[in-house]
Motif scaffolding. Structure first.
Motif, PDB file in Angstrom:
ATOM      1  N   ASP A 702       0.831  -1.199   0.000  1.00 33.07           N
ATOM      2  CA  ASP A 702       0.000   0.000   0.000  1.00 33.07           C
ATOM      3  C   ASP A 702       0.867   1.252   0.000  1.00 33.07           C
ATOM      4  O   ASP A 702       2.010   1.242   0.460  1.00 33.07           O
ATOM      5  N   ASN A 802      -3.086   6.351  10.084  1.00 27.57           N
ATOM      6  CA  ASN A 802      -2.680   4.943  10.216  1.00 27.57           C
ATOM      7  C   ASN A 802      -1.697   4.758  11.362  1.00 27.57           C
ATOM      8  O   ASN A 802      -1.855   3.848  12.180  1.00 27.57           O
ATOM      9  N   LYS A 896       2.255  -5.269  10.365  1.00 27.18           N
ATOM     10  CA  LYS A 896       0.833  -4.937  10.456  1.00 27.18           C
ATOM     11  C   LYS A 896       0.589  -3.466  10.166  1.00 27.18           C
ATOM     12  O   LYS A 896      -0.368  -3.101   9.455  1.00 27.18           O
ATOM     13  N   HIS A 899       0.651  -2.950   6.548  1.00 26.77           N
ATOM     14  CA  HIS A 899      -0.319  -3.773   5.814  1.00 26.77           C
ATOM     15  C   HIS A 899       0.363  -4.841   4.965  1.00 26.77           C
ATOM     16  O   HIS A 899      -0.109  -5.180   3.873  1.00 26.77           O
TER      17      HIS A 899
END
Length: 1000
Positions: A702, A802, A896, A899
């Motif tokens: 991403d 995020n 994590k 992503h």
């Protein structure tokens, strides 16, 4: 026979033969055609094609015919070139001939900011975008430089105003010495681009990624401009006008060749790229661009390494480039990459032929060399119908030489440019070599011995019946010559001026110039051939060169590394999965993936590694890094620079990649700095040491972007001079976000409207991606109040944060972060290094983790990244996390956050084989990463490292010895200057867009 017009008449008419129609003539008009027949010449019409005993007919400015066995028509001046050669005149495709040199722009940093153009008029907002510039508008011939270029064979040059990113149009110019109007072959020959902002006063861009973004945005703006009637813009008007011309792009490094090509591909362009001469370092990637190149011959001078201390300053890359650079043209030829050659980067044009012959010695063929100096530049400039070869109808631009053009000792006699003669070196058609009998005043009877090559004679004086020879100075100019010598033991010198009186037999007549000012007659009569004693020439050593390494830096490999199937046996395996830590377990790597994790595994064909007593983990992932980038980590010249991309400036040659592999790191998230509220787009890479920049990128990951809060953004520590750019307060920072996302929403709505001619805005594109959950925010943060502000702002404006990185006050609001699923990347025990971290505590990571925040320990520092395993271990001390929990802080948790936990971060069948073998417990300060695999490729091996160090130490010693040998031969040297690796941090404000070009 040579039919000669009376000299005075020829001299008179020479200046009027090419008068322009629109210019008045002061005197009588002379329109006689210039008709010449060059006969009996060895004519090379183009690379690989030659005619012996051929004739070249020139009528005024053009070639009328060329061929063997031709009759010379009546009315032609016949010039017999028996034994001589004719070649097309050379073309330099990249010069600044006749145009003003640009002034350097000041570096951004601690200087007053200039946000928009200072130019008056409807121009582009940024002064680095100046396509309205036309080289022809500022051109004025430079007779001195023209003479230098003509003497070495050039007849035409492509002249460029080297100023700015979009530089406008260039011109193709003939090197005549007529009126400027008469020299122009093509007034607008090509459009010019670079990554260098030049003399622009505007602060933006201050980085390489900013230059790339500005050029990309200009392409989109120009496209929009064609379809609108809202504004008039001189710059965009000109930018569009030049798109039909050949497109030239100047860079100074091979990685920039690849960057320029990416822009070309994005906009459907085909750049002709002027390179820095180190293309051989990434030859396959350069070939894959499909671009034609313009290549300089400015090979590095030999390093002066006589002082061992000075020698130690040099990197292996510097020394290897010195050795291998002359082979760059040959490497391009071998790879079938089209290229032209330029003399433009030479400090002195006299180095052109020695350097070109050196390139031939290093493997460049003579045909390729000639093509690169004639046909190819003519074709690239759209002038192949007029220049580059000797064919009927083309311009009569050619050179007359004594021998093969590339042969040592060849002399360029004349350079005819569009039918006008320039004498580069005087020559005589008579061969004067031989022995002569003479008498010299009180010195008595002598023998005059003339040897050497025709046109490049060597003369000696000796007494009859005496083998002792005295070196004499002989200068021949047409039929005139001068001779001087100074006998040993005689306190006087003899000077003779003479001419060729007769040819058959050869007789020289003239005068001896006496010291009292008088003269006495002198003559010398040919008595026979002079046979020079041939010395046994020492055979040249075979050319021995080192090999290119990948990457072109210390610890590079001569061959690309490849994946292998490997079975790691009997280790302590930290799975980061529900299986936890397995004792005496195995890991099977196959096809770049983890095939299996368990006990008693077997695999036929796999390489077996006994890992007894070792620990095996997933590779470390650094969520916040600034390694592996080129020329600027911050584009801090504006408050919002979401258009810039770290992915555009990845530096695959950065030695920190290798160093961090040695610390067990396999992936790094490369972030923009923290100089502005919304910085640039980040890039996740895998540390595939030796691969190209594009190959380092983590496939399918991403997109992320860097935001920032705090002191850096409001320029707290930049000084009073930094009081121009908004914001100046923390309140202003909030308003930047409100304004940016309000504009992004409006922009999104506008581009969605049917039939809308919305201007493509790269800055707002990135913000729309955030609103659409296609790009994710990593925010530099420290203070609780600002973190709260951004979370509430995100809630109200409809976007999501995020990750908060740094976040040393995360422990104060971990519950609110967890409720919003916001991750936190922090330091283990950094605090008190500036005011806004006064309340940092070493328990921060533990407290966030226990509140349910996905927490990671990152580096933000090239040095710390090599010991992130130890940084994770500190959280066991400060808070009491278990070993498994602590290890996840630098592996699974950052995966994590980014992503990518479906691909990396743990040892599980099907995941990427990013695996590290440790000598002991990875959380121990004594543990060493012994082997590091990325995608199953072993990029780090502690034992292999010893071998590489030993080999490269010997390689460096060889190169130093070679440098000393070259210096002893009398070759020019340069001072050994260290080129340190630039280490970037969040706060680094770099103003030199060209500061770390690799090949220097």
């Amino acid at each position: 026979m040579r039919k000669i017009l009376p000299f005075c008449l020829f001299l008179f008419s020479f200046y009027f033969l090419k008068s322009q129609e629109t210019f008045p003539v002061n005197g009588s008009h002379d329109k006689r055609p210039k008709k010449y027949a060059f006969i009996n010449a060895h004519i090379i019409t183009k690379a690989g094609q030659s005619l012996k005993n051929a004739t070249l007919l020139v009528n005024d400015r053009l070639i009328e015919s060329v061929g063997a066995g031709q009759e010379v028509p009546a009315g032609y001046i016949t010039i017999d070139l028996q034994g001589k050669f004719i070649y097309p005149s050379l073309i330099d495709p990249f010069t600044t001939y006749g145009v003003p040199e640009n002034k350097e722009s000041r570096a951004f940093g601690r200087a007053a900011q200039v946000l928009t153009s200072t130019k008056n008029g409807p121009y582009a907002w940024n002064e680095a975008i100046r396509p309205e510039t036309r080289a022809i508008d500022v051109f004025a011939q430079d007779e001195k430089k023209a003479e230098q270029l003509k003497k070495i064979g050039f007849g035409a040059v492509h002249t460029i105003v080297k100023d700015g990113i979009a530089r406008g149009s260039s011109a193709l110019i003939a090197l005549n010495t007529n009126k400027d109007n008469e020299l122009v072959i093509i007034p607008d020959a090509a459009a010019q681009y670079s990554f260098d902002k030049g003399s622009a006063k505007t602060s933006y861009p201050s980085s390489l990624m900013g230059s790339i973004a500005l050029l990309r945005q200009t392409y989109y703006d120009a496209k929009w401009y064609q379809q609108q009637k809202k504004e008039y813009n001189i710059s965009l008007e000109a930018f569009n006008k030049w798109q039909s011309l050949p497109q030239f792009f100047e860079v100074n490094d091979v990685l920039d060749v690849l960057r320029a090509d990416k822009i070309a591909k994005e906009f459907g362009k085909s750049y002709i790229i002027k390179t820095g001469g180190n293309d051989y370092q990434r030859i396959q990637e350069v070939k894959a661009t499909g671009a034609s190149l313009i290549v300089p011959l400015n090979f590095p001078k030999t390093y002066d390494v006589a002082d061992p201390y000075e020698a130690n300053k040099l990197s292996l890359a510097q020394l290897k480039h010195w050795e291998l650079a002359p082979g760059n043209p040959a490497a391009l030829e071998k790879a079938s990459i089209p290229f032209a050659l330029t003399a433009s980067d030479l400090d002195n044009v006299r180095d052109f032929w020695p350097n070109l012959r050196k390139a031939i010695k290093y493997g460049l063929s003579e045909d390729a060399a000639l093509r690169a100096l004639t046909e190819t530049p003519a074709r690239l400039l759209g002038a192949g119908d007029r220049l580059g070869t000797l064919e009927k109808g083309k311009l009569a631009s050619f050179i007359i030489t004594s021998d093969s053009l590339f042969k040592e000792g060849n002399i360029i006699y004349e350079n005819w440019i569009e039918g006008e003669k320039f004498i580069a070196n005087h020559s005589s058609n008579k061969d004067l070599r031989g022995e002569y009998a003479s008498n010299v005043d009180d010195f008595g009877a002598i023998k005059l011995l003339i040897g050497g090559k025709q046109g490049k004679y060597e003369a000696y004086i000796s007494k009859p019946n005496d083998t002792t020879k005295i070196k004499a100075n002989l200068v021949v100019d047409g039929d005139l010559l001068s001779l001087s010598f100074n006998p040993k033991g005689v306190k006087k010198s003899y000077r003779i001026s003479a001419y060729i009186a007769t040819v058959k037999p050869l007789q020289l007549k003239g005068e001896i110039n006496r010291e009292d000012g008088g003269t006495i007659p002198w003559s010398a009569s040919y008595t026979g051939a002079y046979t020079e004693k041939t010395e046994t020439k020492r055979a040249d050593k075979p050319l021995e060169l080192g090999k290119v390494i990948y990457p072109f830096a210390a610890y590079g490999h001569e061959q690309p590394l490849a994946a292998a199937d490997v079975l790691l046996k009997n280790a302590t395996v930290w799975t980061n999965e529900k299986e936890g830590i397995l004792e005496g377990a195995d890991v099977l790597i196959a096809g770049g993936k983890i095939k299996a994790v368990g006990k008693n595994l077997n695999a036929s064909g796999a390489t077996l590694i006994d890992a007894t007593g070792k620990h095996i983990t997933a590779g470390i992932i650094d969520e916040h890094s600034h390694i592996a980038i080129s020329r600027g980590i911050n584009e801090g010249t504006q408050s919002v620079t979401a258009e810039v991309r770290i992915g555009d400036i990845i530096n695959s040659e950065d030695v920190n990649i290798y160093r961090q592999l040695a610390g067990g790191v396999t992936s790094s998230h490369i972030l923009h700095g923290s100089a502005n509220a919304i910085g640039g787009q980040s890039q996740l890479i895998k540390l595939r040491w030796g691969k190209s920049p594009e190959e380092l990128k983590f496939e399918g990951s991403d997109g992320f972007i860097k935001f920032a809060l705090g002191e850096n953004v409001k320029q707290s520590n930049w000084g009073d001079i930094a009081r121009v750019r908004f914001p100046q307060t923390r309140m202003g920072v909030e308003q930047v976000y409100v304004d940016a996302f309000t504009r992004a929403k409006e922009y999104k709505a506008k581009i969605a409207m049917k039939g809308s001619n919305a201007r493509r805005d790269l800055e707002l594109d990135a913000l729309v991606e955030i609103l659409d959950n296609k790009r994710f925010i990593t925010c530099h943060s420290y203070v609780q109040s600002e973190i709260n502000m951004l979370m509430h702002l995100a809630d109200s404006l409809g976007f999501k944060v995020n990750t908060f990185t740094h976040i040393l006050e995360g422990y104060k609001l971990a519950d609110r972060m967890a409720a919003r699923s916001i991750a936190g990347a922090t330091f283990a025990d950094w605090w008190a290094y500036k005011m806004e971290v006064q309340e940092a505590i070493p328990y921060n990571a533990y407290l966030m983790e226990k509140q349910g925040v996905v927490t990671a320990i990152n580096s933000d520092d090239a040095e710390m990244a090599r010991r992130l395993n130890q940084e994770a271990a500190k959280v066991i001390k400060y808070g009491g996390l278990t070993e498994e929990e602590a290890w996840k802080l630098v592996t699974l948790n950052p995966a994590k956050m980014l992503h990518i936990d479906n691909k990396v971060g743990s040892l599980k069948a099907g995941k990427d084989a990013d695996v590290v073998i440790w000598s002991g417990n990875p959380l121990s300060i004594y543990a060493r990463a012994e082997k590091t695999f990325v995608d199953g490729v072993k990029y780090w091996d502690v034992e292999e490292d010893e071998k590489i160090r030993d080999f490269q130490q010997k390689e460096k010693a060889r190169l130093i010895a070679k440098s000393l040998e070259e210096k002893d031969k009398g070759n020019a040297t340069q001072k050994a200057v260290e080129k340190p690796t630039i280490i970037y941090h969040c706060e680094t404000l770099s103003g030199d867009i060209n500061e770390d070009v690799n090949h220097n």
